[in-house]
Design a protein around this motif. Structure first.
Motif, PDB file in Angstrom:
ATOM      1  N   PRO A  82       0.810  -1.225   0.000  1.00 43.77           N
ATOM      2  CA  PRO A  82       0.000   0.000   0.000  1.00 43.77           C
ATOM      3  C   PRO A  82       0.845   1.278   0.000  1.00 43.77           C
ATOM      4  CG  PRO A  82      -0.665  -1.476   1.788  1.00 43.77           C
ATOM      5  CD  PRO A  82       0.625  -1.997   1.252  1.00 43.77           C
ATOM      6  N   TYR A  83       2.125   1.175   0.393  1.00 38.77           N
ATOM      7  CA  TYR A  83       2.945   2.377   0.573  1.00 38.77           C
ATOM      8  C   TYR A  83       3.920   2.602  -0.565  1.00 38.77           C
ATOM      9  CZ  TYR A  83       0.630   2.233   4.931  1.00 38.77           C
ATOM     10  OH  TYR A  83      -0.372   2.205   5.861  1.00 38.77           O
ATOM     11  N   VAL A  84       4.441   1.524  -1.133  1.00 40.75           N
ATOM     12  CA  VAL A  84       5.427   1.666  -2.198  1.00 40.75           C
ATOM     13  C   VAL A  84       4.767   1.520  -3.574  1.00 40.75           C
ATOM     14  CG1 VAL A  84       7.623   0.777  -3.098  1.00 40.75           C
ATOM     15  CG2 VAL A  84       7.199   0.777  -0.651  1.00 40.75           C
ATOM     16  N   HIS A  85       3.737   0.676  -3.661  1.00 44.41           N
ATOM     17  CA  HIS A  85       3.052   0.459  -4.947  1.00 44.41           C
ATOM     18  C   HIS A  85       1.600   0.901  -4.820  1.00 44.41           C
ATOM     19  CE1 HIS A  85       6.693  -1.737  -5.748  1.00 44.41           C
ATOM     20  NE2 HIS A  85       6.415  -2.665  -4.847  1.00 44.41           N
ATOM     21  N   THR A  86       1.430   2.117  -4.345  1.00 43.32           N
ATOM     22  CA  THR A  86       0.109   2.656  -3.999  1.00 43.32           C
ATOM     23  C   THR A  86      -0.810   2.693  -5.206  1.00 43.32           C
ATOM     24  OG1 THR A  86       1.316   4.095  -2.495  1.00 43.32           O
ATOM     25  CG2 THR A  86      -1.015   4.599  -2.840  1.00 43.32           C
ATOM     26  N   GLY A  87      -1.993   2.157  -5.023  1.00 45.39           N
ATOM     27  CA  GLY A  87      -2.976   2.172  -6.103  1.00 45.39           C
ATOM     28  C   GLY A  87      -2.786   1.047  -7.099  1.00 45.39           C
ATOM     29  N   ILE A  88      -1.702   0.295  -6.964  1.00 45.44           N
ATOM     30  CA  ILE A  88      -1.440  -0.809  -7.897  1.00 45.44           C
ATOM     31  C   ILE A  88      -1.537  -2.136  -7.135  1.00 45.44           C
ATOM     32  CG2 ILE A  88       0.112  -1.732  -9.657  1.00 45.44           C
ATOM     33  CD1 ILE A  88       1.556   0.999  -9.635  1.00 45.44           C
ATOM     34  N   LEU A  89      -0.545  -2.378  -6.305  1.00 47.10           N
ATOM     35  CA  LEU A  89      -0.531  -3.642  -5.572  1.00 47.10           C
ATOM     36  C   LEU A  89      -1.178  -3.540  -4.192  1.00 47.10           C
ATOM     37  CD1 LEU A  89       3.027  -5.023  -6.476  1.00 47.10           C
ATOM     38  CD2 LEU A  89       0.851  -5.290  -7.689  1.00 47.10           C
ATOM     39  N   GLY A  90      -1.580  -2.340  -3.798  1.00 53.46           N
ATOM     40  CA  GLY A  90      -2.226  -2.182  -2.494  1.00 53.46           C
ATOM     41  C   GLY A  90      -2.578  -0.730  -2.267  1.00 53.46           C
ATOM     42  N   GLU A  91      -3.432  -0.475  -1.283  1.00 52.59           N
ATOM     43  CA  GLU A  91      -3.707   0.916  -0.899  1.00 52.59           C
ATOM     44  C   GLU A  91      -4.345   0.940   0.482  1.00 52.59           C
ATOM     45  OE1 GLU A  91      -6.139   2.593  -4.000  1.00 52.59           O
ATOM     46  OE2 GLU A  91      -7.844   1.319  -3.535  1.00 52.59           O
ATOM     47  N   GLU A  92      -4.183   2.077   1.191  1.00 50.64           N
ATOM     48  CA  GLU A  92      -4.850   2.241   2.472  1.00 50.64           C
ATOM     49  C   GLU A  92      -6.351   2.317   2.183  1.00 50.64           C
ATOM     50  OE1 GLU A  92      -3.060   5.694   4.401  1.00 50.64           O
ATOM     51  OE2 GLU A  92      -1.842   4.322   5.598  1.00 50.64           O
ATOM     52  N   PRO A  93      -7.216   1.887   3.100  1.00 47.16           N
ATOM     53  CA  PRO A  93      -6.935   1.350   4.429  1.00 47.16           C
ATOM     54  C   PRO A  93      -6.728  -0.167   4.471  1.00 47.16           C
ATOM     55  CG  PRO A  93      -9.294   1.611   4.184  1.00 47.16           C
ATOM     56  CD  PRO A  93      -8.663   2.033   2.870  1.00 47.16           C
ATOM     57  N   ALA A 125      -5.406  -6.269 -15.408  1.00 44.48           N
ATOM     58  CA  ALA A 125      -6.498  -6.210 -14.442  1.00 44.48           C
ATOM     59  C   ALA A 125      -7.433  -5.053 -14.753  1.00 44.48           C
ATOM     60  CB  ALA A 125      -5.927  -6.044 -13.030  1.00 44.48           C
ATOM     61  N   THR A 126      -8.732  -5.317 -14.622  1.00 42.77           N
ATOM     62  CA  THR A 126      -9.716  -4.270 -14.916  1.00 42.77           C
ATOM     63  C   THR A 126     -10.359  -3.729 -13.657  1.00 42.77           C
ATOM     64  OG1 THR A 126     -11.272  -6.051 -15.302  1.00 42.77           O
ATOM     65  CG2 THR A 126     -10.287  -5.046 -17.251  1.00 42.77           C
ATOM     66  N   GLY A 127      -9.961  -4.230 -12.506  1.00 40.39           N
ATOM     67  CA  GLY A 127     -10.500  -3.722 -11.244  1.00 40.39           C
ATOM     68  C   GLY A 127      -9.742  -4.370 -10.104  1.00 40.39           C
ATOM     69  N   GLY A 128     -10.110  -4.035  -8.857  1.00 41.49           N
ATOM     70  CA  GLY A 128      -9.407  -4.589  -7.708  1.00 41.49           C
ATOM     71  C   GLY A 128      -9.801  -6.039  -7.478  1.00 41.49           C
ATOM     72  N   ILE A 129      -8.851  -6.844  -7.031  1.00 33.99           N
ATOM     73  CA  ILE A 129      -9.152  -8.232  -6.667  1.00 33.99           C
ATOM     74  C   ILE A 129      -8.354  -8.626  -5.438  1.00 33.99           C
ATOM     75  CG2 ILE A 129      -9.755  -9.138  -8.962  1.00 33.99           C
ATOM     76  CD1 ILE A 129      -6.868 -10.285  -9.083  1.00 33.99           C
ATOM     77  N   ASP A 130      -8.852  -9.666  -4.767  1.00 32.30           N
ATOM     78  CA  ASP A 130      -8.074 -10.283  -3.689  1.00 32.30           C
ATOM     79  C   ASP A 130      -7.120 -11.246  -4.361  1.00 32.30           C
ATOM     80  OD1 ASP A 130     -10.605 -10.246  -1.212  1.00 32.30           O
ATOM     81  OD2 ASP A 130      -8.557  -9.476  -1.033  1.00 32.30           O
ATOM     82  N   THR A 131      -5.845 -10.879  -4.387  1.00 35.13           N
ATOM     83  CA  THR A 131      -4.857 -11.723  -5.048  1.00 35.13           C
ATOM     84  C   THR A 131      -4.313 -12.736  -4.061  1.00 35.13           C
ATOM     85  OG1 THR A 131      -4.208  -9.809  -6.352  1.00 35.13           O
ATOM     86  CG2 THR A 131      -2.714 -11.685  -6.374  1.00 35.13           C
ATOM     87  N   GLN A 132      -4.144 -13.957  -4.521  1.00 38.76           N
ATOM     88  CA  GLN A 132      -3.480 -14.961  -3.702  1.00 38.76           C
ATOM     89  C   GLN A 132      -2.042 -15.083  -4.165  1.00 38.76           C
ATOM     90  OE1 GLN A 132      -6.028 -18.375  -4.124  1.00 38.76           O
ATOM     91  NE2 GLN A 132      -7.175 -17.747  -2.311  1.00 38.76           N
ATOM     92  N   TYR A 133      -1.174 -15.361  -3.196  1.00 34.39           N
ATOM     93  CA  TYR A 133       0.258 -15.448  -3.500  1.00 34.39           C
ATOM     94  C   TYR A 133       0.869 -16.688  -2.867  1.00 34.39           C
ATOM     95  CZ  TYR A 133       1.145 -10.559  -4.981  1.00 34.39           C
ATOM     96  OH  TYR A 133       1.210  -9.360  -5.649  1.00 34.39           O
ATOM     97  N   MET A 134       1.910 -17.180  -3.531  1.00 34.99           N
ATOM     98  CA  MET A 134       2.839 -18.095  -2.858  1.00 34.99           C
ATOM     99  C   MET A 134       4.229 -17.539  -3.163  1.00 34.99           C
ATOM    100  SD  MET A 134       1.491 -21.980  -3.449  1.00 34.99           S
ATOM    101  CE  MET A 134       1.875 -22.024  -5.213  1.00 34.99           C
ATOM    102  N   TYR A 135       5.125 -17.651  -2.201  1.00 35.29           N
ATOM    103  CA  TYR A 135       6.496 -17.191  -2.401  1.00 35.29           C
ATOM    104  C   TYR A 135       7.441 -18.355  -2.191  1.00 35.29           C
ATOM    105  CZ  TYR A 135       4.868 -12.340  -2.017  1.00 35.29           C
ATOM    106  OH  TYR A 135       4.236 -11.135  -2.213  1.00 35.29           O
TER     107      TYR A 135
END
Lengths: 304, 290
Positions: B121-132, B166-176
């Motif tokens: 939310p802080y480094v990739h704001t509006g892309i990979l995350g955002e507040e709140p 992506a055309t809108g926000g989604i809950d992305t799942q990740y594995m690292y």
């Protein structure tokens, strides 16, 4: 050489801030100007450095200026890139919020949790006085950074400018006490001749034009670490010049210039701002002859 | 320049560049772990790495190989092959070489940033995350044997724009996944095909302890975006990360558990640092001469 610790510290942070030996004439337990009050608006954050120690200087919307270690306790991100929210500073990396006392008060990735008490940014003593922000890497004996001599001048002191000088702090402080060029109009020629040293330690310099007419005199007194107060007398009458040397690191300094005189503040500011640029050139060219300075030559160097 | 003495770093495979760019006519001159090298391809396609001394004289030779679109080499004696990615065999997969970015910090800081979600939310704001929507819900981390690889699973994060398409926000799942100290791959929800994973990986090539070339690749099931759009999306993200990475102090990463404060969301980083300590790595580590 024992390393003084920052004034208010955390168990985690203290051991990670190692302070190097200060240059001659400077000590950790003293106040140093690090910028003009007007340089830091409400909600702004800026970096500063004393003795090589990085600091983040910020002003909350409560108007209070704070000087902290420039490193977040989480992943070491420089706090100078943070943002201010109310009276809290947030780190740019993960948005951790820190309150005025340096304590972490909010961790966005775990909003319901209470951050541990020892999650705290190391802080340095700081204060504002005389239109300047002051800080210390140690514990100054005085509460007020303004020597009595400056406090006497009071409101008449005009902040002219801060400038970065690519020269060692003791060289800058030395030149402030005995500048090789006159603090008058840029086209005045002549060599500085230290005329006498008073009983109270003031160094008097005088300049004369080639025809021998006295143009200006400069009587400087080094008050303490990096603080020089000079009485300047010339055609414009008498003015007081205050030169504060900020020891950035071994090789660099900043000079904060203040002046008081009978003329309008804007004229005083303009004159000594220009003087400051000449000062910097001479500090960066030790041994240069006063006649070798010209505004064009100095500007050309900046471009190269 | 001084080559490292850290055998943990030396006895491993590192990437030096894309296979397509290292040809018989175009050898790759670069630096790895403080050692200047040239990576050469013979007429029959085979590869080798030759050390170049400070005097410019050619020295010892080392193995080099093509794998998953890149040339890998080693200056030591790795006990195992680089990671296994069976997705490369799947039909419909699109490989994208996103080029490389030079970053002046420890390779360990670069990998740790890649594994972290709480900065989205802080480094990739509006892309990979955002507040709140900043909370990182608990996830699992384990070290899988016998490969001794770190896997973080059940990771999820709300993303305003998870991918170029992506055309809108989604809950992305990740594995690292971390397969060696400088190699990490993430698996994220594929917008195009339900239940499938897109792969994005970084192969960090440490030229010196605090100068790295980061080779970025993607393996996707996307047939909508052009290569240029995908690459520019990755570069935008990576430039944002670089501004952070080059401002972390110290650049070398401390592995001592008390050195830097952690939160619940930092579980992968905690496991990574312990895993590096267990291996005895010194290269890129604060307080360890390498």
């Amino acid at each position: 050489m024992p390393d003084p610790q920052p004034a208010a510290s955390t168990s985690g942070e203290t051991k990670s801030i190692r302070l190097p030996s200060p240059p001659h004439g400077f000590s950790h337990d003293a106040w140093y100007a690090i910028g003009g009050t007007s340089a830091l608006a409400d909600g702004a954050v800026m970096p500063a450095r004393l003795f090589g120690t990085e600091m983040a200087v910020w002003r909350g919307h409560d108007g209070i200026c704070r000087v902290w270690a420039n490193r977040c306790i989480h992943r070491g991100m420089r706090l100078q890139f943070g943002f201010v929210e109310g009276d809290r500073l947030a780190c740019r990396y993960h948005g951790w919020r820190f309150g005025g006392d340096g304590r972490c008060v909010h961790i966005p990735s775990f909003p319901e949790g209470a951050p541990p008490d020892d999650f705290r940014i190391a802080r340095f003593r700081s204060t504002e006085a005389g239109g300047l922000i002051w800080a210390s890497t140690g514990t100054p004996p005085e509460d007020s950074p303004l020597p009595a001599a400056l406090a006497e001048i009071g409101d008449g002191l005009v902040f002219c400018r801060s400038l970065a000088v690519n020269a060692a702090p003791d060289v800058v402080a030395g030149l402030a006490a005995a500048p090789v060029f006159p603090p008058v109009a840029a086209d005045a020629a002549g060599l500085a001749t230290p005329v006498s040293r008073d009983g109270d330690g003031a160094l008097r310099c005088a300049w004369a034009t080639p025809d021998g007419t006295l143009e200006a005199a400069y009587a400087a007194r080094r008050l303490r670490d990096g603080v020089t107060v000079a009485e300047v007398s010339g055609k414009a009458g008498r003015e007081t010049l205050v030169l504060l040397t900020q020891p950035v690191d071994d090789r660099r300094a900043r000079l904060h210039v203040l002046a008081a005189g009978s003329g309008p503040a804007a004229a005083i500011r303009r004159h000594y701002a220009a003087w400051g640029r000449r000062f910097r050139w001479f500090a960066e060219h030790p041994g240069a002859h006063v006649a070798s300075w010209s505004p064009v030559a100095a500007a050309r160097e900046l471009v190269q | 320049m001084t080559r490292t003495t850290d055998t943990v770093a030396l006895d491993d495979w590192q990437v030096v560049g894309p296979s397509a760019r290292i040809t018989a006519a175009a050898p790759c001159r670069t630096r790895l772990l403080g050692q200047d090298i040239v990576v050469e391809r013979a007429a029959d396609g085979s590869l080798r790495t030759v050390e170049i001394g400070n005097d410019g004289v050619r020295g010892a030779a080392h193995p080099a190989r093509d794998l998953y679109g890149y040339v890998w080499t080693t200056l030591g004696d790795p006990p195992r092959d680089p990671l296994d990615m069976p997705e490369f065999e799947e039909a419909g997969r699109r490989f994208v070489d996103c080029g490389k970015v030079t970053v002046r910090t420890s390779p360990l800081r670069i990998v740790e940033n890649f594994l972290d979600m709480s900065h989205f939310p802080y480094v990739h704001t509006g892309i990979l995350g955002e507040e709140p929507l900043t909370e990182v819900s608990p996830y699992k981390v384990e070290v899988r044997e016998p490969e001794s690889e770190i896997w973080a699973t059940d990771c999820r994060f709300y993303q305003p724009q998870a991918a170029k398409s992506a055309t809108g926000g989604i809950d992305t799942q990740y594995m690292y996944r971390v397969s060696s100290p400088f190699v990490t791959v993430l698996y994220k929800t594929c917008p195009a095909v339900e239940g499938a994973w897109d792969l994005i990986g970084i192969y960090v090539q440490p030229r010196e302890e605090t100068v790295c070339d980061v080779h970025i690749f993607m393996l996707l099931l996307d047939d909508v975006s052009s290569d240029a759009e995908l690459i520019s999306f990755q570069h935008e993200i990576f430039q944002q990360d670089r501004s952070i990475l080059e401002n972390q102090v110290p650049a070398l990463m401390p592995l001592d558990p008390g050195a830097e404060a952690g939160a619940r969301a930092d579980r992968t980083s905690t496991v990574y640092r312990r895993w590096l300590r267990d291996r005895g790595l010194r290269f890129g580590v604060h307080g360890a001469a390498a």
